[in-house]
Write an enzyme that holds these catalytic residues in place. Structure first.
Site, PDB file in Angstrom:
ATOM      1  NE  ARG A  81      -3.407  -2.421   2.544  1.00  0.00           N
ATOM      2  CZ  ARG A  81      -4.695  -2.657   2.324  1.00  0.00           C
ATOM      3  NH1 ARG A  81      -5.496  -1.688   1.968  1.00  0.00           N
ATOM      4  NH2 ARG A  81      -5.179  -3.876   2.465  1.00  0.00           N
ATOM      5  CB  SER A 140     -20.811 -13.568  11.780  1.00  0.00           C
ATOM      6  OG  SER A 140     -20.048 -12.588  11.137  1.00  0.00           O
ATOM      7  CB  SER A 191     -18.362  -0.609   2.530  1.00  0.00           C
ATOM      8  OG  SER A 191     -17.322  -1.509   2.817  1.00  0.00           O
ATOM      9  CG  HIS A 235     -20.134   1.715   4.494  1.00  0.00           C
ATOM     10  ND1 HIS A 235     -19.130   2.484   3.945  1.00  0.00           N
ATOM     11  CD2 HIS A 235     -19.508   0.763   5.232  1.00  0.00           C
ATOM     12  CE1 HIS A 235     -17.955   2.010   4.297  1.00  0.00           C
ATOM     13  NE2 HIS A 235     -18.150   0.958   5.079  1.00  0.00           N
ATOM     14  CB  THR A 282     -18.553   5.305  11.482  1.00  0.00           C
ATOM     15  OG1 THR A 282     -17.327   6.018  11.696  1.00  0.00           O
ATOM     16  CG2 THR A 282     -19.027   5.623  10.072  1.00  0.00           C
ATOM     17  CE  LYS A 297     -16.614   3.835   7.010  1.00  0.00           C
ATOM     18  NZ  LYS A 297     -15.204   3.947   6.666  1.00  0.00           N
ATOM     19  CB  THR A 345      -8.169   9.305  25.865  1.00  0.00           C
ATOM     20  OG1 THR A 345      -7.114   9.051  26.789  1.00  0.00           O
ATOM     21  CG2 THR A 345      -8.517  10.775  25.878  1.00  0.00           C
ATOM     22  CB  THR A 366     -10.182  -4.694   1.563  1.00  0.00           C
ATOM     23  OG1 THR A 366      -9.051  -4.211   2.318  1.00  0.00           O
ATOM     24  CG2 THR A 366     -11.363  -3.802   1.823  1.00  0.00           C
TER      25      THR A 366
HETATM   26  N1  PMP Z   1     -17.788  -1.149   9.848  1.00  0.00           N
HETATM   27  C1  PMP Z   1     -17.656  -1.115   8.522  1.00  0.00           C
HETATM   28  C2  PMP Z   1     -18.629  -1.895   7.691  1.00  0.00           C
HETATM   29  C3  PMP Z   1     -16.642  -0.368   7.921  1.00  0.00           C
HETATM   30  O1  PMP Z   1     -16.499  -0.351   6.584  1.00  0.00           O
HETATM   31  C4  PMP Z   1     -15.747   0.362   8.735  1.00  0.00           C
HETATM   32  C5  PMP Z   1     -14.610   1.233   8.177  1.00  0.00           C
HETATM   33  N2  PMP Z   1     -14.271   1.111   6.903  1.00  0.00           N
HETATM   34  C6  PMP Z   1     -15.903   0.294  10.104  1.00  0.00           C
HETATM   35  C7  PMP Z   1     -16.934  -0.461  10.646  1.00  0.00           C
HETATM   36  C8  PMP Z   1     -14.988   1.049  11.027  1.00  0.00           C
HETATM   37  O2  PMP Z   1     -15.394   2.376  11.118  1.00  0.00           O
HETATM   38  P1  PMP Z   1     -14.339   3.518  11.489  1.00  0.00           P
HETATM   39  O3  PMP Z   1     -13.646   3.906  10.230  1.00  0.00           O
HETATM   40  O4  PMP Z   1     -15.165   4.604  12.105  1.00  0.00           O
HETATM   41  O5  PMP Z   1     -13.395   2.902  12.478  1.00  0.00           O
END
Ligand code: PMP
Length: 415
Positions: free
Chosen positions: A32, A148, A200, A228, A256, A259, A289, A374
């Site tokens: 990467r 899952s 995603s 997402h 999150t 995004k 923290t 990924t």
């Molecule tokens: N869940 C999914 C489906 C994600 O794609 C991601 C990040 N790509 C996360 C959780 C993690 O979120 P964050 O980037 O806020 O750590």
């Protein structure tokens, strides 16, 4: 450095082993490279490129997860500036010891309301919220089995592993398979179904209502990652569960703030007793923290804005539909996606990187390649995320450039 090489009596050269691990990634085209880039506030999706790949022309960003450009929104920036000047930079501690601020409390109330839940709990990222919550739930429920989806995110997989309980993986969005696995499990065992709303990398959507039906039938809790989808779907940006009118059927909704909300941080929303037990038992919440109040203030402004404004969602959906249609019309291998994500199948890591390199160097178009782990090997792709400010001319430029680059042979990797 030398003292990290083979030591007396140890059969391994530490540095050679690390070097070989990096070499493998180079050989597979999966090493990467981070692009040294700066976005221009108020001029999204334009950016400037520095470092080894410095370009004199502006770059157009095509792979940001700041889906709605809220990271650039004046209301978000003003809220962050105000908080910074008002209360300073950091939170000063964990939530338990000195790190709880009014911004955290207000943001949790706003997120609970967004999902129609009694309460919400903040974490430092979406990754941490998934890992901490799933691991803790599994430990708190003796004999629990976690079901899952096979395409669940790495953070959910980490949480499920760390829960230390039994897990059953169901084929992606396959309700017959999930039903079969639930039916085969001990009826008396506690159960949890963990899944995402928008996947995603594929851009497809889970059948949430059907999963809730199965959960009801087999007495399972449900855990939905809306990372997402938050801000992107539903009248107030409450995600696919809001759009489909099923938020009240889910035990836990996770999201999150990094995004569509455009800032940083993660959260869960659920009944008060559930957030209370996670708050009280999850190491990933207790021993770290809390978010900077500046980030919490920005996220609060963003969530509030997106609750009342649909224009960002509408423009983004329009841009995504336009890009998919134009890729298809140009006979480019756009993958089927029913959401805002536009994946283009390349099929191997080396080509994906070469296409990405050529788009950046020759056209000033920035899209990072997506490789294993990924996505599965053989499905390497480019993943485009048009935003509300990608206009038709930018889309035309991108489609023409991708057509030209894919038409070239052979493709070369940048140094
Ligand atoms: N869940 C999914 C489906 C994600 O794609 C991601 C990040 N790509 C996360 C959780 C993690 O979120 P964050 O980037 O806020 O750590």
């Amino acid at each position: 450095m030398d003292d990290l090489r083979a030591r007396d009596g140890v059969a391994m050269d530490y540095m050679a082993t690390f070097g070989a691990a990096i070499e493998r990634l180079h050989d597979e085209g999966r090493y990467r490279v981070f692009i040294d880039i700066l976005r221009n506030k108020g001029n999204y999706p334009n950016a400037r490129c520095f470092g080894q790949r410095a370009l004199s022309r502006p770059v157009t960003v095509w792979c940001s997860n700041d889906y709605l450009a809220m990271g650039q929104h004046p209301a978000v920036i003003a809220a962050m500036e105000e908080a910074l000047h008002d209360v300073g930079a950091g939170s000063g501690g964990t939530r338990n010891i000195g790190g709880n601020t009014h911004y955290h409390v207000a943001l949790e109330a706003e997120l609970a309301d967004l999902h129609g839940k009694e309460s919400a709990l903040l974490f430092t990222s979406g990754y941490v919220s998934n890992e901490a919550t799933l691991a803790t739930l599994g430990k708190l429920l003796p004999g629990c089995i976690i079901f899952s989806d096979e395409l669940n995110h790495a953070s959910m997989i980490a949480g499920i592993r760390n829960a230390g309980c039994e897990r059953r993986i169901f084929r992606h969005n396959d309700m017959a398979h999930l039903e079969e696995l639930l039916a085969a499990a001990d009826p008396a065992a506690p159960k949890l179904i963990a899944f995402e709303s928008v996947y995603s990398m594929e851009g497809d959507v889970a059948p949430i209502a059907a999963i809730c039906d199965l959960a009801d039938r087999f007495g399972a809790l449900t855990y939905l990652d809306e990372v997402h989808a938050v801000g992107m779907y539903g009248e107030r940006g409450g995600g696919i569960s809001e759009r489909d009118g099923v938020a009240d059927r889910l035990t836990i909704i996770e999201g999150t703030l990094a995004k569509a909300i455009g800032v940083m941080g993660g959260y869960i929303a659920a009944d008060r007793l559930i957030t209370d037990v996670i708050r009280s038992y999850a190491p990933g919440f207790i021993f770290t923290t809390s978010l900077s109040p500046v980030l919490a203030a920005g996220a609060l402004a963003s969530v509030r804005h997106l609750k009342g404004s649909s224009i960002e969602r509408e423009c983004q959906q329009q841009a995504a539909a336009d890009l998919k249609a134009k890729f298809a019309a140009a006979d480019l291998p756009v993958m089927s996606s029913t959401t805002h994500i536009v994946p283009l199948l390349i099929g191997d890591a080396i080509t994906a990187k070469a296409v990405s390199d050529a788009l950046l160097q020759d056209y000033g178009l920035y899209v990072q390649p997506i490789n294993f782990p990924t996505v599965p090997r053989g499905t390497e792709r480019l993943r485009f995320t048009p935003g509300p400010t990608h206009d038709a001319a930018m889309i035309d430029t991108l489609v023409a450039a991708v057509s030209e680059v894919l038409g070239r042979a052979p493709l070369r990797l940048a140094a």
